[in-house]
Motif scaffolding. Sequence first.
Motif, short mmCIF file in Angstrom:
data_model
loop_
_atom_site.label_atom_id
_atom_site.label_comp_id
_atom_site.label_asym_id
_atom_site.label_seq_id
_atom_site.Cartn_x
_atom_site.Cartn_y
_atom_site.Cartn_z
N ILE A 39 6.81 11.26 -6.06
CA ILE A 39 5.84 10.76 -7.03
C ILE A 39 6.14 9.31 -7.38
N LEU A 40 7.45 9.02 -7.56
CA LEU A 40 7.84 7.64 -7.87
C LEU A 40 7.45 6.69 -6.74
N ALA A 41 7.62 7.11 -5.50
CA ALA A 41 7.26 6.24 -4.36
C ALA A 41 5.76 5.95 -4.35
N VAL A 42 4.95 6.94 -4.64
CA VAL A 42 3.49 6.73 -4.67
C VAL A 42 3.12 5.75 -5.78
N VAL A 49 0.79 -2.58 -4.04
CA VAL A 49 -0.53 -2.94 -3.50
C VAL A 49 -1.28 -3.81 -4.51
N CYS A 50 -1.21 -3.46 -5.79
CA CYS A 50 -1.88 -4.26 -6.82
C CYS A 50 -1.30 -5.67 -6.87
N LEU A 51 0.03 -5.78 -6.76
CA LEU A 51 0.64 -7.11 -6.75
C LEU A 51 0.20 -7.92 -5.54
N ALA A 52 0.09 -7.25 -4.38
CA ALA A 52 -0.33 -7.96 -3.17
C ALA A 52 -1.78 -8.41 -3.26
N LEU A 53 -2.64 -7.65 -3.95
CA LEU A 53 -4.05 -7.99 -4.05
C LEU A 53 -4.33 -9.06 -5.10
N THR A 54 -3.44 -9.20 -6.05
CA THR A 54 -3.67 -10.18 -7.12
C THR A 54 -3.35 -11.60 -6.70
N THR A 55 -2.70 -11.78 -5.57
CA THR A 55 -2.35 -13.12 -5.12
C THR A 55 -3.55 -13.78 -4.43
N ASP A 56 -3.40 -15.05 -4.11
CA ASP A 56 -4.50 -15.75 -3.43
C ASP A 56 -4.65 -15.23 -2.01
N GLN A 57 -5.79 -15.56 -1.44
CA GLN A 57 -6.15 -14.99 -0.13
C GLN A 57 -5.15 -15.39 0.95
N SER A 58 -4.59 -16.55 0.85
CA SER A 58 -3.69 -17.02 1.92
C SER A 58 -2.36 -16.27 1.95
N ARG A 59 -1.94 -15.68 0.82
CA ARG A 59 -0.65 -14.98 0.77
C ARG A 59 -0.80 -13.48 0.88
N ARG A 60 -2.03 -13.00 1.00
CA ARG A 60 -2.18 -11.55 1.13
C ARG A 60 -1.71 -11.09 2.50
N PRO A 61 -1.10 -9.90 2.56
CA PRO A 61 -0.57 -9.42 3.84
C PRO A 61 -1.69 -9.19 4.85
N ASP A 62 -1.33 -9.41 6.12
CA ASP A 62 -2.25 -9.02 7.19
C ASP A 62 -1.99 -7.56 7.54
N ALA A 63 -2.51 -7.12 8.66
CA ALA A 63 -2.37 -5.70 9.03
C ALA A 63 -0.89 -5.31 9.17
N LEU A 64 -0.12 -6.18 9.86
CA LEU A 64 1.32 -5.88 10.00
C LEU A 64 2.02 -5.93 8.66
N GLY A 65 1.59 -6.89 7.83
CA GLY A 65 2.20 -7.00 6.50
C GLY A 65 1.93 -5.77 5.65
N TRP A 66 0.66 -5.29 5.68
CA TRP A 66 0.35 -4.06 4.93
C TRP A 66 1.17 -2.87 5.44
N ALA A 67 1.34 -2.77 6.75
CA ALA A 67 2.12 -1.66 7.31
C ALA A 67 3.58 -1.73 6.85
N LEU A 68 4.16 -2.94 6.90
CA LEU A 68 5.54 -3.10 6.44
C LEU A 68 5.66 -2.83 4.94
N LEU A 69 4.69 -3.29 4.17
CA LEU A 69 4.73 -3.09 2.73
C LEU A 69 4.70 -1.61 2.37
N LEU A 70 3.77 -0.87 2.93
CA LEU A 70 3.66 0.56 2.60
C LEU A 70 4.84 1.35 3.17
N ALA A 71 5.31 0.94 4.35
CA ALA A 71 6.46 1.65 4.93
C ALA A 71 7.72 1.44 4.10
N ALA A 72 7.83 0.31 3.40
CA ALA A 72 9.02 0.03 2.59
C ALA A 72 9.16 1.00 1.43
N TYR A 73 8.06 1.60 0.98
CA TYR A 73 8.12 2.52 -0.16
C TYR A 73 8.40 3.96 0.27
N VAL A 74 8.26 4.26 1.54
CA VAL A 74 8.46 5.64 2.00
C VAL A 74 9.91 6.09 1.84
#
Length: 417
Positions: A39-42, A49-74
């Motif tokens: 539950i804590l990981a979710v 994800v909210c922190l990644a979306l609040t940044t400007d468009q140039s710093r938002r993760p791409d597909a690989l970045g999103w995969a690495l970001l979500l995998a880091a919480y597993v």
Amino acid sequence: MNPVQQKTTTPWSRRGERIMAVINRDPRTAPHGTRNDAILAVVLAAAGVCLALTTDQSRRPDALGWALLLAAYVPIVWRRRHPLPVMAVMVVLVAPYHLLDNNHGAVVPASCVALYTVAVTGRPLRTIATAVVVLGIIVTAMTAIDPHQALSLLRVSGWVIATLFFGVDVRYYRQYVAAIVERAERAERTREEEARRRVAEERLRIARDLHDLLAHTITLIGVQTSVAAHVLAADPERLDRETVAKSLDDIAETCRAARGELRTTLEVLRENDSADGRGPLPGLDGLPDLAEAARLAGARVAQSVSVQQAPPAVGAAAYRIVQEALTNAVRHAGPEPAVRVELYEEQGALLLSVTDDGNGPAPGGTPGFGLVGMRERARSVGGTLDAGPRAAGGFEVTAVLPLNATGEPTAMGEGTG
């Protein structure tokens, strides 16, 4: 405090107790740890994800970045059971995420939780080594991205160090609480063992008192009854009424004395509020009565008592030893035994001797508790006792009781009620 105040404060106090219980509990032994960590990981992944979306468009993760970001919480799901492997997997996933210059704050929750778990479950040396490795990777990644981001590097390093120090503090606090609980439990076990020991000693003392009283009285009554029965059966036509009446009077007197002593013992046992809990102890001044009772039972008793005073505990022990020795002589030494009782002082100790010219206990008879009780009474005042047949015939009981023993009897002797 009125009932309304109680109703409003009780939920808060209970909630505070739950929070402190969670803080004090070792995370590795907490119930439902894997479920709670899932539950804590979710929750943390949603925050990332909210922190990644609040940044400007140039710093938002791409597909690989999103995969690495979500995998880091597993790996957080298994942080309790495998803190170091989880930290290693986290580093492997987070390092390329930062090198791709994605939003650096999105993986901070996962990193902080992993670092905290390592610090709170491991030794300080392991925590320091983890800090060095993590900071080394951060410095390498930040300098590879932008060598001029010194402020960002300092901020990230401060979060890492603060998280590790917080975990170490919590770990030491839990050890402190565990030590207090262990000392309290040990003290409680000691009190319980002491209470059980006192109960056992008190039961032993009561059993010994009742044995001394009842065995002595029943033996005298048995002998006196045998005398009366013998007189009645020997020659019914020439009945010696005076002898029979004397035997019956002796039985009645013995019963009255036993009833009085038994009443005193029971009153002592009922006195729970008394600090001493014990009435006047029998002492050396009661020895003549013991000798007279043995004479009524047919024994020829000679006394030599040159000690006039003794500490109460020593006097009570000597009285009980002489009482049991005379009882055994009347019971086992045969008809009209010659018994000699001697008490004298030598080198700061009371020396006691009771000898008879009888045959001693019958071979193969049922062993009793008399000798055991006499030895325990001698030991209760720091003395010794020997008992056994004499070379010249008969039986002998000798005891050495120190006169410097405490005046208050111990629980193993004439203890408090």
